[in-house]
Design an enzyme around this catalytic site. Structure first.
Site, PDB file in Angstrom:
ATOM      1  N   LYS A 130       0.871  -1.186   0.000  1.00 39.77           N
ATOM      2  CA  LYS A 130       0.000   0.000   0.000  1.00 39.77           C
ATOM      3  C   LYS A 130       0.897   1.221   0.000  1.00 39.77           C
ATOM      4  O   LYS A 130       2.006   1.190   0.548  1.00 39.77           O
ATOM      5  CB  LYS A 130      -0.875   0.028   1.260  1.00 39.77           C
ATOM      6  CG  LYS A 130      -2.106   0.897   1.105  1.00 39.77           C
ATOM      7  CD  LYS A 130      -3.219   0.119   0.439  1.00 39.77           C
ATOM      8  CE  LYS A 130      -4.420   0.964   0.122  1.00 39.77           C
ATOM      9  NZ  LYS A 130      -5.560   0.119  -0.294  1.00 39.77           N
ATOM     10  N   ASP A 170      -7.075   4.175  -4.560  1.00 38.57           N
ATOM     11  CA  ASP A 170      -7.704   4.016  -3.238  1.00 38.57           C
ATOM     12  C   ASP A 170      -8.327   5.385  -2.939  1.00 38.57           C
ATOM     13  O   ASP A 170      -8.588   6.161  -3.874  1.00 38.57           O
ATOM     14  CB  ASP A 170      -6.670   3.597  -2.185  1.00 38.57           C
ATOM     15  CG  ASP A 170      -7.321   3.094  -0.895  1.00 38.57           C
ATOM     16  OD1 ASP A 170      -7.834   1.970  -0.875  1.00 38.57           O
ATOM     17  OD2 ASP A 170      -7.362   3.849   0.112  1.00 38.57           O
TER      18      ASP A 170
END
Ligand code: NDP
Ligand code: 2IT
Length: 449
Positions: A130, A170
């Site tokens: 991430k 995201d």
């Protein structure tokens, strides 16, 4: 959990907290997994002997860098960029990029850890990562977003690659941002590869990627209900968020015969008692996607109630789909949902329920799909975007819709296999164990490293 397992959990968490001081979101995500994995490991000592939990909770590497850029007024600005490459035991690092003012290392570590287990559940060869920045995209001009994305990629490009690490979107990162970052990466390395997913359809993007997370989250809910002989038809659904995941969760619910009555953003929520229709949803897509407006404008446009600074969990419903952000359902919210007769909850956002909320909901018999299972549809289609890019072909919409449905059914089945209990399926336990096993077995196969 017996006394010995409890003692092991405490000892493990003490060590984790000592090694990662102050990172409360990371502690929370690891605790949820460890609490279900430790009892499992008792009966399978090879994982304890190989110290898999300790190794799986230590990221492979973390890259932190400065992002310098210039705003429209000519002011020089500095933000902090990150990429947490958590684990690549079963495939290249894979996971989204988040631009939000509350991005911290703790948030990205929790997301990268969760991503590793989620990606394993999809059955596709993807490790977990991430990234992101503490950059607030709200109110920025299109050119400012472009300059920020280019500056961010000017450092990140050296750490990623189609067989190394493949970022995606995201919170705060959608098609526009992916395009700017992909363009910059391509310009620097002078190669056209599938180094990012969520790309535009004319330059290597996949059909159904935009819809995949929201659709998948509803498929998971549909499968949980089907498993106990129920269906989505005529159920009242409450959704939080109004971004990518929320919009397509709403679209799929409406098309399958449920009634969606709320959506929200960080300012508050709208309550449309009559139900959001496909036409009204088109308005939302335009409002949030193109005009980047506030959800309160929906209330004015359609003359419905708007509740400023509130979350939608006080609204009576059968189904709840948190699709905004982490820890958006706390104990009090869970109590309200239970009191109002909630039947099923499917987590579109990552870790939207606090540990206490999750426990209450599960104890009350609510069908509860945790994020790593429920929102895996997005990264699953990202995995298929990578596959299509490698083969230099593009599958059609029907093919991708079919594969998404199949992957979600398979994730549900894995949860049932590992989460079956006398009181029904424990989806949290099932998802954690199923996701863990594949990664753990690969780590063991590689020997000590
Ligand atoms: P978007 O940026 O498209 O939308 C985010 C939505 O959540 C907006 O409505 C935003 O409101 C709201 N929101 C964000 N932060 C907060 C906050 N702190 N408090 C209240 N509301 C907030 O993001 P996505 O829809 O892509 O992501 C939503 C969730 O789904 C995230 O948890 C993400 O990690 C998860 N997810 C996303 C996937 C994807 O494919 N995009 C895949 C799997 C999970 P506002 O506009 O006011 O900020
Ligand atoms: O949390 C997630 O799974 C995502 N943001 C999607 C990641 C991806 O690589 O598609």
């Amino acid at each position: 959990m017996n006394a010995a397992e409890n003692a092991r959990l405490e000892q493990f968490m003490d060590g984790l907290q000592r090694r990662n001081p102050g990172e409360k979101e990371f502690h929370q995500a690891v605790f949820e997994v460890a609490a279900t994995i430790i009892p499992y490991i008792e009966g399978h000592p090879k994982y304890e002997e190989a110290r898999i939990l300790e190794r799986l909770t230590e990221p492979d590497r973390i890259i932190i860098f400065r992002v310098g850029w210039e705003d429209d007024e000519g002011n020089i600005r500095a933000n902090r960029g990150y990429r947490v490459q958590h684990n690549n035991a079963i495939g290249p690092y894979k996971g989204g990029i988040r631009f939000h003012h509350n991005v911290t290392l703790s948030v990205l570590k929790f997301l990268a850890f969760e991503q590793t287990l989620k990606n394993s559940l999809t059955g596709l060869p993807m490790g977990g990562a991430k990234g992101g920045a503490d950059f607030n995209p709200k109110g920025k001009s299109d050119r400012e977003i472009m300059r920020f994305c280019q500056a961010f990629m000017t450092e990140l490009y050296r750490h990623i690659g189609p067989n190394t690490d493949v970022p995606a979107g995201d919170i705060g990162v959608g098609g526009r941002e992916i395009s700017y970052m992909f363009g910059q990466q391509k310009r620097i390395v002078n190669k056209f590869t599938g180094v990012l997913t969520g790309k535009g359809l004319s330059f290597g993007g996949s059909q159904v990627r935009t819809e995949a997370t929201g659709y998948g989250c509803v498929y998971m809910m549909e499968d949980m209900l089907k498993h106990v002989g129920e269906s989505l038809t005529d159920k009242v659904a409450v959704i939080s968020g109004s971004g990518n995941v929320a919009q397509y969760a709403a679209e799929k619910l409406i098309s399958l015969g449920a009634k969606v009555v709320t959506l929200s953003d960080s300012g508050g929520y709208i309550y449309d008692k009559a139900g959001i229709t496909m036409d009204k949803l088109d308005y939302i897509k335009d409002l949030k996607g193109k005009r980047r407006g506030r959800i309160s404008e929906y209330a004015k446009e359609f003359d419905v109630e708007y509740f400023a600074d509130k979350r939608p969990w006080e609204v009576p419903c059968d189904l709840a789909l948190p699709c905004a952000t982490q820890n958006e359902i706390d104990e009090k919210d869970a109590e309200k949902l239970i009191k109002n007769g909630l039947r099923a909850l499917s987590e579109g956002a990552n870790m939207p329920s606090t540990a206490a909320a999750m426990e209450l909901l599960q104890k009350a018999g609510v069908l509860f799909a945790p994020s790593k299972a429920a929102n895996a549809g997005g990264v699953a289609i990202s995995g298929l975007e990578m596959a299509q890019n490698s083969m230099r072909i593009a599958w059609d919409r029907d093919e991708l819709n079919r594969r998404l449905r199949e992957i979600m059914t398979n994730i549900h089945a894995q949860c049932v296999e590992y989460g079956a209990t006398d009181e029904g399926v424990d989806y949290v336990k099932g998802a954690n164990i199923a996701g863990f096993l594949k990664v753990a077995d690969a780590i063991i196969a590689y020997g000590v490293m």
